[in-house]
Write a protein that holds these residues in place. Structure first.
Motif, mmCIF file in Angstrom:
data_model
loop_
_atom_site.group_PDB
_atom_site.id
_atom_site.type_symbol
_atom_site.label_atom_id
_atom_site.label_comp_id
_atom_site.label_asym_id
_atom_site.label_seq_id
_atom_site.Cartn_x
_atom_site.Cartn_y
_atom_site.Cartn_z
ATOM 1 N N ARG A 195 20.414 -20.412 35.229
ATOM 2 C CA ARG A 195 19.002 -20.743 35.447
ATOM 3 C C ARG A 195 18.412 -21.547 34.293
ATOM 4 O O ARG A 195 17.562 -22.403 34.504
ATOM 5 N N ILE A 196 18.839 -21.264 33.073
ATOM 6 C CA ILE A 196 18.271 -21.973 31.923
ATOM 7 C C ILE A 196 19.095 -23.208 31.544
ATOM 8 O O ILE A 196 18.787 -23.877 30.556
ATOM 9 N N ASN A 197 20.121 -23.514 32.329
ATOM 10 C CA ASN A 197 20.995 -24.655 32.033
ATOM 11 C C ASN A 197 21.613 -24.488 30.638
ATOM 12 O O ASN A 197 21.400 -25.289 29.725
ATOM 13 N N TYR A 198 22.404 -23.445 30.492
ATOM 14 C CA TYR A 198 22.985 -23.071 29.206
ATOM 15 C C TYR A 198 23.794 -24.205 28.586
ATOM 16 O O TYR A 198 23.801 -24.381 27.359
ATOM 17 N N ASP A 199 24.467 -25.003 29.413
ATOM 18 C CA ASP A 199 25.281 -26.102 28.896
ATOM 19 C C ASP A 199 24.444 -27.104 28.102
ATOM 20 O O ASP A 199 24.957 -27.759 27.179
ATOM 21 N N TYR A 200 23.163 -27.230 28.472
ATOM 22 C CA TYR A 200 22.291 -28.147 27.733
ATOM 23 C C TYR A 200 22.180 -27.721 26.273
ATOM 24 O O TYR A 200 22.239 -28.555 25.356
ATOM 25 N N PHE A 201 22.032 -26.427 26.034
ATOM 26 C CA PHE A 201 21.895 -25.917 24.675
ATOM 27 C C PHE A 201 23.216 -26.033 23.920
ATOM 28 O O PHE A 201 23.219 -26.279 22.712
ATOM 29 N N VAL A 202 24.322 -25.854 24.628
ATOM 30 C CA VAL A 202 25.632 -26.002 23.989
ATOM 31 C C VAL A 202 25.810 -27.426 23.481
ATOM 32 O O VAL A 202 26.295 -27.653 22.356
ATOM 33 N N GLU A 203 25.384 -28.396 24.277
ATOM 34 C CA GLU A 203 25.589 -29.803 23.935
ATOM 35 C C GLU A 203 24.536 -30.342 22.962
ATOM 36 O O GLU A 203 24.857 -31.149 22.083
ATOM 37 N N ASN A 204 23.298 -29.908 23.135
ATOM 38 C CA ASN A 204 22.207 -30.524 22.381
ATOM 39 C C ASN A 204 21.603 -29.668 21.278
ATOM 40 O O ASN A 204 20.956 -30.202 20.371
ATOM 41 N N MET A 205 21.780 -28.366 21.351
ATOM 42 C CA MET A 205 21.177 -27.487 20.342
ATOM 43 C C MET A 205 22.171 -26.428 19.876
ATOM 44 O O MET A 205 21.898 -25.231 19.940
ATOM 45 N N PRO A 206 23.352 -26.851 19.420
ATOM 46 C CA PRO A 206 24.371 -25.866 19.032
ATOM 47 C C PRO A 206 23.935 -24.972 17.877
ATOM 48 O O PRO A 206 24.380 -23.829 17.775
ATOM 49 N N ASP A 207 23.046 -25.485 17.005
ATOM 50 C CA ASP A 207 22.588 -24.679 15.874
ATOM 51 C C ASP A 207 21.659 -23.556 16.305
ATOM 52 O O ASP A 207 21.418 -22.607 15.547
ATOM 53 N N GLN A 208 21.119 -23.653 17.532
ATOM 54 C CA GLN A 208 20.219 -22.624 18.051
ATOM 55 C C GLN A 208 20.906 -21.733 19.091
ATOM 56 O O GLN A 208 20.261 -20.878 19.699
ATOM 57 N N LEU A 209 22.197 -21.938 19.271
ATOM 58 C CA LEU A 209 22.898 -21.248 20.342
ATOM 59 C C LEU A 209 22.916 -19.727 20.152
ATOM 60 O O LEU A 209 22.872 -18.975 21.124
ATOM 61 N N TYR A 210 22.944 -19.287 18.899
ATOM 62 C CA TYR A 210 22.957 -17.839 18.647
ATOM 63 C C TYR A 210 21.671 -17.192 19.154
ATOM 64 O O TYR A 210 21.691 -16.074 19.686
ATOM 65 N N MET A 211 20.536 -17.919 19.030
ATOM 66 C CA MET A 211 19.269 -17.386 19.528
ATOM 67 C C MET A 211 19.213 -17.449 21.048
ATOM 68 O O MET A 211 18.661 -16.560 21.699
ATOM 69 N N VAL A 212 19.781 -18.495 21.623
ATOM 70 C CA VAL A 212 19.819 -18.607 23.085
ATOM 71 C C VAL A 212 20.649 -17.472 23.660
ATOM 72 O O VAL A 212 20.255 -16.836 24.659
ATOM 73 N N ASP A 213 21.793 -17.190 23.043
ATOM 74 C CA ASP A 213 22.629 -16.065 23.490
ATOM 75 C C ASP A 213 21.869 -14.746 23.374
ATOM 76 O O ASP A 213 21.956 -13.884 24.259
#
Length: 231
Positions: free
Chosen positions: A139-157
């Motif tokens: 729903r949140i398009n997780y792949d977008y964060f993997v590709e564009n915001m990897p430094d914030q991925l821990y918070m997204v998880d």
């Protein structure tokens, strides 16, 4: 707000909690007395809380802040249409222990023709933690964060894990908001969270969960009260 009930029920975990002071327990009891039975929310002013507890306004403010920090209540600031301050709205939570240990619902055995394919509808519960997590990431398009915001991925998880936990312990109106969380809310919250002061926070998980829920409530309130532009 007016008190109309002759008595009030208070969760015994509050009364028996060793981490709460006597004044904090009294403040919680006062909020319970003002709270709505369905939403468990209320909006008494600090002056009203102080008057009913029998303490100073400063003490009431400190007790409310401590209850928020410890995860017993959630606070949402409210403003008038002109941007002025209104009394805060408070949401009474389950005890922090129950919030962190509340088990996920067990998927019921249903005939295949009765199973629903759309698990993101407003009123439908999530079943099975892995599937719930997968639904949220889609729903949140997780792949977008993997590709564009990897430094914030821990918070997204972290937020992906928190959403089903919040869903299990929230009221129906908040469940609807949680079911509508998209990448826009995640990005907005990440920006919002970077500007916060976390000094003195003892339970970071509970604090961030409460802050995220308050954030999506505010965003929904802004959308609901926005004035459409004139054409």
């Amino acid at each position: 707000m007016k008190l109309t009930r002759p008595f009030v029920m208070v969760e015994k975990d509050v009364l028996f909690s060793p981490e709460l002071t006597a004044l904090e327990k009294l403040v919680y009891c006062v909020l319970c007395a003002f709270s709505d039975n369905n939403t468990r929310s209320c909006y008494p002013s600090y002056n009203t809380i102080a008057e009913k507890v029998g303490c100073s306004k400063k003490t009431a403010i400190q007790c409310v802040a401590s209850l928020c920090e410890k995860g017993w209540i959630q606070k949402m600031e409210q403003r008038t249409k002109k941007g002025g301050h209104r009394s805060n709205r408070y949401f009474l939570s389950l005890s922090p222990e129950k919030q962190n240990t509340s088990p996920a619902p067990i998927e019921p055995e249903l005939p295949s023709q009765q199973k629903k394919s759309d698990s993101s509808s407003d009123d439908e519960g999530y079943y099975g933690y892995s599937k719930r997590l997968e639904d949220i990431k889609n729903r949140i398009n997780y792949d977008y964060f993997v590709e564009n915001m990897p430094d914030q991925l821990y918070m997204v998880d972290f937020l992906c894990r928190c959403i089903p936990e919040l869903y299990d312990t929230s009221f129906p109106e908040d469940r609807k908001l949680l079911n509508q969380v998209s990448s826009l809310e995640i990005i907005g919250f990440l920006q919002h969270a970077t500007n916060q002061n976390y000094s003195g926070v003892k339970n970071m998980k509970a604090y961030l969960k409460a802050m995220f829920l308050e954030y999506i409530r505010k965003e929904q309130l802004l959308l609901a009260t926005a004035v459409p532009p004139r054409i």
